[in-house]
Scaffold this motif. Structure first.
Motif, PDB file in Angstrom:
ATOM      1  N   LYS A  86      -8.982  -8.839   1.389  1.00  0.00           N
ATOM      2  CA  LYS A  86      -8.409  -7.962   0.367  1.00  0.00           C
ATOM      3  C   LYS A  86      -7.440  -7.026   1.062  1.00  0.00           C
ATOM      4  N   ASP A  87      -6.205  -7.053   0.626  1.00  0.00           N
ATOM      5  CA  ASP A  87      -5.186  -6.193   1.240  1.00  0.00           C
ATOM      6  C   ASP A  87      -5.138  -4.845   0.503  1.00  0.00           C
ATOM      7  N   LEU A  88      -4.397  -3.892   1.056  1.00  0.00           N
ATOM      8  CA  LEU A  88      -4.198  -2.615   0.401  1.00  0.00           C
ATOM      9  C   LEU A  88      -3.471  -2.820  -0.928  1.00  0.00           C
ATOM     10  N   ASP A  89      -3.755  -1.951  -1.906  1.00  0.00           N
ATOM     11  CA  ASP A  89      -2.993  -1.954  -3.159  1.00  0.00           C
ATOM     12  C   ASP A  89      -1.829  -0.979  -3.078  1.00  0.00           C
ATOM     13  N   THR A  90      -1.820  -0.156  -2.025  1.00  0.00           N
ATOM     14  CA  THR A  90      -0.851   0.929  -1.886  1.00  0.00           C
ATOM     15  C   THR A  90       0.246   0.536  -0.901  1.00  0.00           C
ATOM     16  N   LYS A  91       1.500   0.891  -1.248  1.00  0.00           N
ATOM     17  CA  LYS A  91       2.609   0.719  -0.287  1.00  0.00           C
ATOM     18  C   LYS A  91       2.503   1.818   0.767  1.00  0.00           C
ATOM     19  N   ILE A  92       2.578   1.469   2.039  1.00  0.00           N
ATOM     20  CA  ILE A  92       2.364   2.492   3.078  1.00  0.00           C
ATOM     21  C   ILE A  92       3.633   2.869   3.824  1.00  0.00           C
ATOM     22  N   GLU A  93       4.767   2.319   3.444  1.00  0.00           N
ATOM     23  CA  GLU A  93       6.012   2.692   4.114  1.00  0.00           C
ATOM     24  C   GLU A  93       6.218   4.207   4.020  1.00  0.00           C
ATOM     25  N   GLY A  94       6.398   4.849   5.176  1.00  0.00           N
ATOM     26  CA  GLY A  94       6.599   6.306   5.211  1.00  0.00           C
ATOM     27  C   GLY A  94       5.340   7.135   5.022  1.00  0.00           C
ATOM     28  N   ARG A  95       4.201   6.495   4.797  1.00  0.00           N
ATOM     29  CA  ARG A  95       2.938   7.234   4.574  1.00  0.00           C
ATOM     30  C   ARG A  95       2.203   7.465   5.888  1.00  0.00           C
ATOM     31  N   ASP A  96       1.397   8.517   5.925  1.00  0.00           N
ATOM     32  CA  ASP A  96       0.487   8.738   7.042  1.00  0.00           C
ATOM     33  C   ASP A  96      -0.835   8.072   6.704  1.00  0.00           C
ATOM     34  N   VAL A  97      -1.179   7.058   7.485  1.00  0.00           N
ATOM     35  CA  VAL A  97      -2.373   6.249   7.210  1.00  0.00           C
ATOM     36  C   VAL A  97      -3.482   6.669   8.174  1.00  0.00           C
ATOM     37  N   LEU A  98      -4.649   6.910   7.602  1.00  0.00           N
ATOM     38  CA  LEU A  98      -5.817   7.222   8.430  1.00  0.00           C
ATOM     39  C   LEU A  98      -6.890   6.184   8.131  1.00  0.00           C
ATOM     40  N   ILE A  99      -7.203   5.374   9.122  1.00  0.00           N
ATOM     41  CA  ILE A  99      -8.209   4.318   8.953  1.00  0.00           C
ATOM     42  C   ILE A  99      -9.590   4.879   9.296  1.00  0.00           C
ATOM     43  N   ILE A 100     -10.515   4.675   8.371  1.00  0.00           N
ATOM     44  CA  ILE A 100     -11.896   5.123   8.534  1.00  0.00           C
ATOM     45  C   ILE A 100     -12.717   3.943   9.033  1.00  0.00           C
ATOM     46  N   GLU A 101     -13.358   4.111  10.188  1.00  0.00           N
ATOM     47  CA  GLU A 101     -14.133   3.007  10.758  1.00  0.00           C
ATOM     48  C   GLU A 101     -15.579   3.432  10.955  1.00  0.00           C
ATOM     49  N   ASP A 102     -16.499   2.519  10.698  1.00  0.00           N
ATOM     50  CA  ASP A 102     -17.914   2.844  10.867  1.00  0.00           C
ATOM     51  C   ASP A 102     -18.300   2.922  12.339  1.00  0.00           C
ATOM     52  N   ILE A 103     -17.980   1.854  13.079  1.00  0.00           N
ATOM     53  CA  ILE A 103     -18.330   1.841  14.499  1.00  0.00           C
ATOM     54  C   ILE A 103     -17.280   1.063  15.272  1.00  0.00           C
ATOM     55  N   LEU A 104     -16.859   1.634  16.369  1.00  0.00           N
ATOM     56  CA  LEU A 104     -15.873   0.996  17.234  1.00  0.00           C
ATOM     57  C   LEU A 104     -16.610   0.410  18.432  1.00  0.00           C
TER      58      LEU A 104
END
Ligand code: IMP
Ligand code: MG
Length: 183
Positions: A86-104
């Motif tokens: 499932k891809d993002l529904d939001t266009k991210i060009e020019g946006r500040d994206v913060l990815i939330i991860e459970d465990i790295l």
């Protein structure tokens, strides 16, 4: 508080520990993104519990979106080869994206995702990892901007984290007994 699950060897973070960590991370993110209206992205499914908590600790305008990926591993160790389910529904060009991860852990899955998202020309891509697994001699492929806590190199469950889709609903972070997954 309920009983400790019989498959859990040890609790690393209880509900109050989690509340404090999330509060501290929320303050850091709020400070850094105060005028940025970030798109906060969670990767399904493990990160949903952390997402639900951290979004309420972020006190600036923001939006959320979700991705689902399936990694071609054995479900235990990731290979870094990822299929977007499932891809993002939001266009991210020019946006500040913060990815939330459970465990790295190795960071391979995330490293692949970050490269994919950077190809869409966002203003920035950063990572907030609730947990980072400390594996001796292993440097994760991604350096998260925000880290909740470090955990030892064991199998961790609860607070969204699963083993074979179980234990996600435990309200604490615990170490799974090795006899549960070694047979
Ligand atoms: P990485 O690509 O090796 O960093 O693996 C990250 C993903 O593997 C996480 O988002 C989890 O879904 C899963 N994972 C890694 N370690 C654990 C663990 O100890 N318990 C549960 N899931 C884990
Ligand atoms: Mg998993």
């Amino acid at each position: 508080m309920g009983e400790l699950h019989p498959d859990v060897k040890e609790v690393l973070l209880g509900e109050e520990d989690i509340r404090q960590i999330v509060g501290r991370m929320g303050e850091e993110i709020t400070r850094d993104y105060a005028d940025k209206n970030p798109l906060v992205v969670a990767v399904l499914r493990g990160a949903v519990v952390f997402m639900a908590d951290i979004m309420r600790a972020i006190e600036c305008p923001m939006a959320i979106d979700f991705m689902a990926v399936s990694s071609y591993g054995d479900g235990f160790k990731s290979s870094g080869v990822v299929r977007i389910v499932k891809d993002l529904d939001t266009k991210i060009e020019g946006r500040d994206v913060l990815i939330i991860e459970d465990i790295l852990d190795s960071g391979l899955t995330l490293s692949y995702l970050i490269n994919l998202l950077k190809g869409r020309n966002p203003a920035s891509v950063e990572v907030a990892a609730f947990l980072v697994k400390d594996v001796p001699g292993n440097e994760p492929a991604v350096k998260p901007r925000y880290v909740g806590a470090h955990v030892p190199d064991e199998f961790i469950v609860g607070y969204g984290l699963d083993f074979a889709e179980r234990y996600r609903n435990l309200p604490y972070i615990g170490i799974l007994k090795p006899e549960v997954y070694k047979h």
